[in-house]
Design a protein around this motif. Structure first.
Motif, short mmCIF file in Angstrom:
data_model
loop_
_atom_site.label_atom_id
_atom_site.label_comp_id
_atom_site.label_asym_id
_atom_site.label_seq_id
_atom_site.Cartn_x
_atom_site.Cartn_y
_atom_site.Cartn_z
N VAL A 181 -16.91 -41.01 67.85
CA VAL A 181 -17.65 -42.17 66.97
C VAL A 181 -17.95 -43.34 67.61
CG1 VAL A 181 -16.85 -43.68 65.09
CG2 VAL A 181 -16.15 -41.31 65.02
N VAL A 182 -19.23 -43.92 67.39
CA VAL A 182 -19.83 -44.86 67.77
C VAL A 182 -19.56 -46.33 67.00
CG1 VAL A 182 -21.99 -46.18 68.53
CG2 VAL A 182 -21.34 -44.04 69.39
N LEU A 183 -18.94 -47.53 67.44
CA LEU A 183 -18.85 -48.50 66.76
C LEU A 183 -19.88 -49.65 67.36
CD1 LEU A 183 -17.84 -50.20 64.43
CD2 LEU A 183 -15.85 -50.52 65.77
N VAL A 184 -20.85 -49.97 66.76
CA VAL A 184 -22.05 -50.72 67.62
C VAL A 184 -22.00 -52.26 66.64
CG1 VAL A 184 -23.81 -49.75 66.01
CG2 VAL A 184 -24.41 -51.27 67.95
N PHE A 185 -21.98 -53.26 67.26
CA PHE A 185 -22.03 -54.72 67.02
C PHE A 185 -23.33 -55.21 67.49
CE2 PHE A 185 -17.54 -53.87 67.37
CZ PHE A 185 -16.95 -54.24 66.46
N SER A 186 -24.09 -55.69 66.36
CA SER A 186 -25.39 -56.15 66.77
C SER A 186 -25.89 -57.08 65.43
CB SER A 186 -26.62 -54.95 66.83
OG SER A 186 -27.80 -55.66 66.92
N PHE A 187 -25.61 -58.44 65.44
CA PHE A 187 -25.89 -59.09 64.22
C PHE A 187 -27.29 -59.10 63.70
CE2 PHE A 187 -26.82 -63.18 62.29
CZ PHE A 187 -25.86 -63.25 61.26
N THR A 212 -23.55 -55.51 61.16
CA THR A 212 -24.77 -56.12 61.38
C THR A 212 -24.84 -57.31 60.30
OG1 THR A 212 -26.21 -54.76 59.95
CG2 THR A 212 -25.86 -54.13 62.21
N ARG A 213 -26.02 -58.03 60.30
CA ARG A 213 -26.13 -59.11 59.09
C ARG A 213 -26.58 -58.39 58.11
NH1 ARG A 213 -30.05 -63.69 59.44
NH2 ARG A 213 -29.47 -63.67 57.40
N PHE A 214 -26.34 -58.86 56.86
CA PHE A 214 -26.66 -58.04 55.68
C PHE A 214 -28.24 -58.22 55.51
CE2 PHE A 214 -28.15 -58.71 51.01
CZ PHE A 214 -27.72 -57.57 50.41
N GLY A 215 -28.83 -56.81 54.99
CA GLY A 215 -30.02 -56.49 54.77
C GLY A 215 -30.54 -55.39 55.75
N SER A 216 -31.64 -54.82 55.69
CA SER A 216 -32.22 -53.80 56.18
C SER A 216 -32.58 -54.06 57.68
CB SER A 216 -33.24 -53.05 55.48
OG SER A 216 -34.45 -54.12 55.58
N SER A 217 -32.30 -52.96 58.71
CA SER A 217 -32.53 -53.41 60.07
C SER A 217 -32.40 -51.90 60.61
CB SER A 217 -31.39 -54.18 60.80
OG SER A 217 -30.12 -53.38 60.63
N PRO A 218 -33.02 -51.72 61.69
CA PRO A 218 -33.01 -50.24 62.39
C PRO A 218 -31.80 -49.89 62.56
CG PRO A 218 -34.84 -51.89 63.57
CD PRO A 218 -34.14 -52.80 62.51
N ILE A 219 -30.75 -50.64 62.97
CA ILE A 219 -29.24 -50.33 63.41
C ILE A 219 -28.61 -49.85 62.39
CG2 ILE A 219 -27.19 -50.95 64.36
CD1 ILE A 219 -28.58 -52.48 66.55
N ALA A 220 -28.77 -50.53 61.19
CA ALA A 220 -28.08 -50.27 59.72
C ALA A 220 -28.72 -48.98 59.24
CB ALA A 220 -28.26 -51.45 58.69
N GLU A 221 -29.93 -48.47 59.40
CA GLU A 221 -30.50 -47.39 59.00
C GLU A 221 -30.16 -46.17 59.69
OE1 GLU A 221 -34.71 -48.20 59.07
OE2 GLU A 221 -34.57 -49.84 57.26
#
Length: 282
Positions: A181-187, A212-221
């Motif tokens: 499992v990967v846990l990635v932090f990227s605001f 990540t910060r709220f909203g769509s982003s490549p990492i969240a997707e």
């Protein structure tokens, strides 16, 4: 989620962000301001104001004003005080800087609490408990959160790995398995190296949890479990502060839930760690 949090944290275009900032600054009088006035003052069109409202999750301008009026009535002067704070600028007194900084930090934590999804946190914790290896990613200020989580996971005997060298992080992804499992932090959720690390991890079959910060982003997707934090970070700041704090709050939430789920297994570990710490103090 509050109207204010939606307007501060949603992923807006430059024009939508300008309208959102205007609404936040004029929230106390907005229900009496027409959509034409908002469009004129923001140097845009009424249709763009409506688009901003829909992007933020409202049916339209009237719906936004209605919900804003209700929220202001419920929150009274407390929320208004948070909105009235000034930006830090040359000439501010030490007292003003202290008050503004603390107010923004507290608001960031409160907004993160409103964004918190307990079901998503529970899903993340279950994945971490089942993992044979937990790989942590993060660069810059996000590496602070990754390192903090790494230290916490090691204290409870979990197989966690983290390197502050971004190249080593990318290399580590090559040895992941479907049980990892990967846990990635990227605001901002858009850091190129972290996107690549997530893509490589998924290719190896690992599950990805992101903060990540709220909203769509490549990492969240790219994530199996996206978790969101808030920040009212000013572009004028020298360094990220509120974003770091809200991310560390999420670290504490995840770890506390994880440790509580492991309570029967970690008591001996905690006692041993305390003995080692006490012995080093003597």
């Amino acid at each position: 989620m509050s109207v204010f949090t939606k307007l501060r944290e949603s992923d807006f275009s430059a024009t939508e962000k300008r309208i959102a900032d205007y609404i936040l600054k004029n929230a106390h009088k907005l229900p009496r301001v027409t959509i034409s006035t908002v469009a004129r003052d923001c140097d845009t069109s009424k249709s763009m104001v409506v688009q901003l409202c829909k992007t933020a999750g409202f049916k339209g301008y009237k719906d936004l004003c209605s919900q804003l009026l209700v929220e202001q009535a419920l929150n009274g002067q407390k929320r208004k005080a948070a909105l009235d704070c000034d930006e830090i600028h040359p000439g501010c007194t030490m007292d003003q800087i202290c008050q503004i900084t603390l107010r923004e930090e507290m608001r960031s934590v409160q907004d993160t609490a409103e964004l918190m999804d307990p079901a998503a946190v529970e899903k993340a914790v279950k994945l971490l408990l089942k993992a044979d290896r937990i790989q942590l990613y993060g660069v810059g200020s996000s590496a602070v959160a990754a390192l903090d989580m790494y230290n916490k996971l090691c204290r409870v005997g979990l197989n966690a790995r983290f390197s502050q060298d971004v190249h080593c992080q990318l290399l580590d992804s090559a040895s992941l398995t479907p049980r990892s499992v990967v846990l990635v932090f990227s605001f901002n959720g858009r850091t190129r190296d972290m996107i690549e690390a997530c893509e490589l991890s998924r290719e190896m079959g690992a599950k990805v949890i992101s903060v990540t910060r709220f909203g769509s982003s490549p990492i969240a997707e790219l994530s199996d479990v996206p978790l969101y934090v808030a920040s009212n970070e000013s572009l004028k700041r020298v360094t990220t502060m509120s974003s770091r704090l809200s991310t560390l709050v999420m670290v504490d939430v995840i770890f506390t839930c994880l440790a509580n789920s492991m309570s029967g297994r970690i008591s001996a570990l905690i006692q041993r760690n305390n003995m080692i710490a006490n012995r080093r103090r003597k």
